[in-house]
Design a protein around this motif. Structure first.
Motif, PDB file in Angstrom:
ATOM      1  N   GLY A 276     -69.315  45.109  -0.428  1.00 30.60           N
ATOM      2  CA  GLY A 276     -69.562  46.391   0.225  1.00 30.60           C
ATOM      3  C   GLY A 276     -68.266  47.167   0.410  1.00 30.60           C
ATOM      4  N   SER A 277     -67.250  46.510   0.899  1.00 34.30           N
ATOM      5  CA  SER A 277     -65.941  47.137   1.093  1.00 34.30           C
ATOM      6  C   SER A 277     -64.909  46.018   1.038  1.00 34.30           C
ATOM      7  N   GLY A 278     -64.028  46.056   0.062  1.00 31.17           N
ATOM      8  CA  GLY A 278     -63.110  44.949  -0.202  1.00 31.17           C
ATOM      9  C   GLY A 278     -62.521  44.307   1.046  1.00 31.17           C
ATOM     10  N   SER A 279     -61.787  45.104   1.814  1.00 37.91           N
ATOM     11  CA  SER A 279     -61.049  44.524   2.938  1.00 37.91           C
ATOM     12  C   SER A 279     -61.968  43.974   4.030  1.00 37.91           C
TER      13      SER A 279
ATOM     14  N   CYS B  85     -64.027  41.699   3.755  1.00 33.36           N
ATOM     15  CA  CYS B  85     -64.188  40.238   3.638  1.00 33.36           C
ATOM     16  C   CYS B  85     -63.197  39.491   4.527  1.00 33.36           C
ATOM     17  N   ARG B  86     -62.108  40.173   4.929  1.00 33.47           N
ATOM     18  CA  ARG B  86     -61.109  39.496   5.771  1.00 33.47           C
ATOM     19  C   ARG B  86     -61.452  39.547   7.249  1.00 33.47           C
ATOM     20  N   SER B  87     -62.463  40.374   7.605  1.00 33.40           N
ATOM     21  CA  SER B  87     -62.773  40.575   9.030  1.00 33.40           C
ATOM     22  C   SER B  87     -63.588  39.443   9.647  1.00 33.40           C
TER      23      SER B  87
ATOM     24  N   SER C 126     -59.925  59.206  -0.515  1.00 30.87           N
ATOM     25  CA  SER C 126     -60.652  57.975  -0.182  1.00 30.87           C
ATOM     26  C   SER C 126     -59.894  56.767  -0.715  1.00 30.87           C
ATOM     27  N   SER C 127     -60.139  55.593  -0.092  1.00 26.36           N
ATOM     28  CA  SER C 127     -59.410  54.434  -0.611  1.00 26.36           C
ATOM     29  C   SER C 127     -59.935  54.048  -1.997  1.00 26.36           C
ATOM     30  N   SER C 128     -61.204  54.377  -2.315  1.00 25.60           N
ATOM     31  CA  SER C 128     -61.691  54.068  -3.676  1.00 25.60           C
ATOM     32  C   SER C 128     -60.864  54.811  -4.712  1.00 25.60           C
TER      33      SER C 128
ATOM     34  N   SER D 136     -64.105  51.083  10.756  1.00 23.02           N
ATOM     35  CA  SER D 136     -65.005  51.841   9.891  1.00 23.02           C
ATOM     36  C   SER D 136     -65.653  50.934   8.876  1.00 23.02           C
ATOM     37  N   SER D 137     -65.340  51.129   7.591  1.00 24.63           N
ATOM     38  CA  SER D 137     -66.128  50.390   6.613  1.00 24.63           C
ATOM     39  C   SER D 137     -65.879  48.882   6.662  1.00 24.63           C
ATOM     40  N   ALA D 138     -64.679  48.440   7.024  1.00 21.03           N
ATOM     41  CA  ALA D 138     -64.432  46.989   7.044  1.00 21.03           C
ATOM     42  C   ALA D 138     -65.308  46.310   8.097  1.00 21.03           C
TER      43      ALA D 138
ATOM     44  N   LEU E 125     -51.376  42.922   6.700  1.00 18.80           N
ATOM     45  CA  LEU E 125     -49.913  42.805   6.744  1.00 18.80           C
ATOM     46  C   LEU E 125     -49.389  42.884   5.304  1.00 18.80           C
ATOM     47  N   ILE E 126     -50.055  42.181   4.413  1.00 14.46           N
ATOM     48  CA  ILE E 126     -49.770  42.300   2.975  1.00 14.46           C
ATOM     49  C   ILE E 126     -50.986  43.015   2.381  1.00 14.46           C
ATOM     50  N   LYS E 127     -50.737  44.120   1.697  1.00 14.48           N
ATOM     51  CA  LYS E 127     -51.802  45.074   1.385  1.00 14.48           C
ATOM     52  C   LYS E 127     -52.524  44.813   0.073  1.00 14.48           C
ATOM     53  N   TYR E 128     -53.809  45.039   0.122  1.00 15.82           N
ATOM     54  CA  TYR E 128     -54.673  45.072  -1.063  1.00 15.82           C
ATOM     55  C   TYR E 128     -54.676  46.516  -1.556  1.00 15.82           C
ATOM     56  N   TRP E 129     -54.219  46.734  -2.768  1.00 12.55           N
ATOM     57  CA  TRP E 129     -54.208  48.107  -3.300  1.00 12.55           C
ATOM     58  C   TRP E 129     -54.334  48.029  -4.806  1.00 12.55           C
ATOM     59  N   GLY E 130     -55.494  48.277  -5.320  1.00 11.66           N
ATOM     60  CA  GLY E 130     -55.783  48.133  -6.743  1.00 11.66           C
ATOM     61  C   GLY E 130     -56.884  47.110  -6.912  1.00 11.66           C
TER      62      GLY E 130
ATOM     63  N   THR F 199     -44.320  50.244   0.831  1.00 15.91           N
ATOM     64  CA  THR F 199     -44.652  50.060  -0.594  1.00 15.91           C
ATOM     65  C   THR F 199     -46.040  50.627  -0.897  1.00 15.91           C
ATOM     66  N   LEU F 200     -46.982  50.384   0.017  1.00 14.76           N
ATOM     67  CA  LEU F 200     -48.332  50.946  -0.172  1.00 14.76           C
ATOM     68  C   LEU F 200     -48.240  52.472  -0.342  1.00 14.76           C
ATOM     69  N   HIS F 201     -47.483  53.095   0.550  1.00 14.66           N
ATOM     70  CA  HIS F 201     -47.373  54.558   0.475  1.00 14.66           C
ATOM     71  C   HIS F 201     -46.522  54.991  -0.724  1.00 14.66           C
TER      72      HIS F 201
ATOM     73  N   ALA G 224     -53.513  39.441  -4.084  1.00 12.35           N
ATOM     74  CA  ALA G 224     -53.952  38.828  -2.823  1.00 12.35           C
ATOM     75  C   ALA G 224     -53.465  39.668  -1.647  1.00 12.35           C
ATOM     76  N   SER G 225     -54.132  39.523  -0.504  1.00 12.75           N
ATOM     77  CA  SER G 225     -53.727  40.255   0.701  1.00 12.75           C
ATOM     78  C   SER G 225     -53.912  39.354   1.917  1.00 12.75           C
ATOM     79  N   LEU G 226     -53.246  39.733   2.999  1.00 16.41           N
ATOM     80  CA  LEU G 226     -53.316  38.909   4.212  1.00 16.41           C
ATOM     81  C   LEU G 226     -53.400  39.835   5.418  1.00 16.41           C
TER      82      LEU G 226
HETATM   83  O1  PMV Z   1     -61.219  47.902   1.627  1.00 14.90           O
HETATM   84  P1  PMV Z   1     -60.801  49.249   1.148  1.00 14.90           P
HETATM   85  O2  PMV Z   1     -61.324  49.559  -0.220  1.00 14.90           O
HETATM   86  O3  PMV Z   1     -61.051  50.326   2.146  1.00 14.90           O
HETATM   87  O4  PMV Z   1     -59.199  49.209   0.942  1.00 14.90           O
HETATM   88  C1  PMV Z   1     -58.314  48.958   1.983  1.00 14.90           C
HETATM   89  C2  PMV Z   1     -56.934  49.239   1.572  1.00 14.90           C
HETATM   90  C3  PMV Z   1     -55.876  49.171   2.641  1.00 14.90           C
HETATM   91  O5  PMV Z   1     -56.420  49.319   3.923  1.00 14.90           O
HETATM   92  C4  PMV Z   1     -54.883  50.300   2.424  1.00 14.90           C
HETATM   93  C5  PMV Z   1     -55.085  47.875   2.559  1.00 14.90           C
HETATM   94  C6  PMV Z   1     -55.776  46.629   3.016  1.00 14.90           C
HETATM   95  O6  PMV Z   1     -55.480  45.567   2.467  1.00 14.90           O
HETATM   96  O7  PMV Z   1     -56.583  46.683   3.973  1.00 14.90           O
END
Ligand code: PMV
Length: 342
Positions: free
Chosen positions: A148-151, A153-155, A205-207, A109-111, A14-19, A255-257, A29-31
């Protein structure tokens, strides 16, 4: 042979991780909301090794077929985890995974995959050393999944998860996510209709996307904004304020886009149908006063978010207004987090 099987869901921010900073430390932070149906089921088998080599031996099968590309990514990840999991070099590791949502729409996918890999590794470590799972298990797995893939960790948590240090949440951390538990009834039964407008694999890619935040002219301001919005969203989830939820969630997606549109190099992931659907959502909400809203990932597909009491109305809307704009709908909803299959 020992086998560890976990199912891990995907999540939608809902609140995006980007960077990000080195070692998958987020710039803000992201949520997220944990999903229910989009998930990866993964088994890790530990076989005895033929050779005595100290190299990591692993293969990765996705839906019954060897997946060289992901295998390479997993092997590189495992190489960074040897101190934490000393057993990695003692066995031949065989991973098998399948996704609940077929096709490469990037939904599960990766999450979900790295969430499941981290859980299987932590489970294996505990069982090999005869340690019972304790209350830190999910936190540890979340920390590993992040690498392994940032996001990912929230799953690992049910309902809603916060990742990243925010001043007003004492146990929050950049290294792992934590569950958000104090949630108003309004947000306990949310649905996510994932409107697939284009199922082609991601163009950027998100990287690469994250790395473009490094020299981004608006980065500093964006990171401050995201942290403030995380704190505000936590209160919104607690007090049940649909109006503010909608404003924050939709503004975050745009904002992400906007960050992508204003980065160097700039790029565009939304499709014409993405915009048409967004306009139709605005109109539907205005006319009916039903609190539905959208969010977007790093792609063209729309996540339509609404409380399950509006399911029928939303289906009517999708059938009457959006059918021609959408390839497919994946009906998902808020979820309970990972599951261990014995
Ligand atoms: O976890 P990554 O590196 O695939 O990045 C995810 C980035 C977004 O999906 C766009 C936003 C988010 O917080 O999940």
């Amino acid at each position: 042979m020992k086998k560890f099987t976990w199912t891990c869901p995907s999540n939608i921010a809902l609140i995006k991780y980007w960077g990000k900073k080195p070692h998958q430390i987020p710039c803000n932070a992201s949520l997220s909301m944990t999903l229910s149906k989009a998930s990866t089921e993964l088994s890790l088998e530990l076989h005895s090794k033929d050779s005595k080599s100290s190299e990591i031996e692993c293969d990765y099968y996705f839906e019954g077929k060897k997946n060289e590309k992901f295998e390479h990514r997993v092997r590189e990840f495992l190489q960074t985890q040897q101190v934490h999991f000393p057993f990695l070099k003692d066995f031949a590791l065989h991973f098998q995974s399948k996704n609940s949502f077929p096709h490469s729409t990037g939904i599960a996918s990766s999450a979900s995959a790295f969430g499941a890999i981290a859980l299987a590794l932590c489970d294996a470590k505990n069982q090999l050393s005869g340690v019972e799972k304790n209350s830190n298990f999910m936190q540890e797995a979340s920390n590993i999944a992040r690498q392994g893939s940032g996001s990912a960790c929230r799953s690992l948590f049910p309902s809603y998860a916060l990742w990243g240090k925010v001043e007003d949440v004492t146990n929050s951390s950049d290294e792992y996510a934590i569950p958000i538990t104090d949630v108003h009834l309004n947000f306990q039964n949310m649905c996510d209709a994932i409107l697939i407008v284009d199922s082609a694999p991601k163009k950027v890619s998100s990287s690469l996307g994250h790395s473009l935040m490094n020299n981004h002219p608006y980065a500093a301001q964006r990171f401050v904004q995201a942290n403030q919005r995380v704190s505000e969203m936590i209160s919104v989830l607690r007090n049940g304020d649909y109006e503010r939820y909608i404003q924050l969630t939709e503004s975050e997606a745009l904002t992400l886009h906007a960050m992508m549109l204003t980065s160097h190099d700039y790029y565009l992931l939304m499709r014409p149908q993405t915009l048409e659907i967004i306009e139709k959502i605005f109109k539907f909400r205005q006319e009916t006063k039903i609190p539905v809203c959208f969010t977007l990932d790093a792609g063209p597909n729309i996540h339509l978010l609404y409380a399950n009491s509006y399911q029928e109305k939303v289906e009517e809307f999708l059938n009457s207004e959006l059918k021609n704009h959408i390839q497919e709908i994946k009906w998902d909803k808020i979820g309970l987090g990972p599951q261990n299959k014995k």
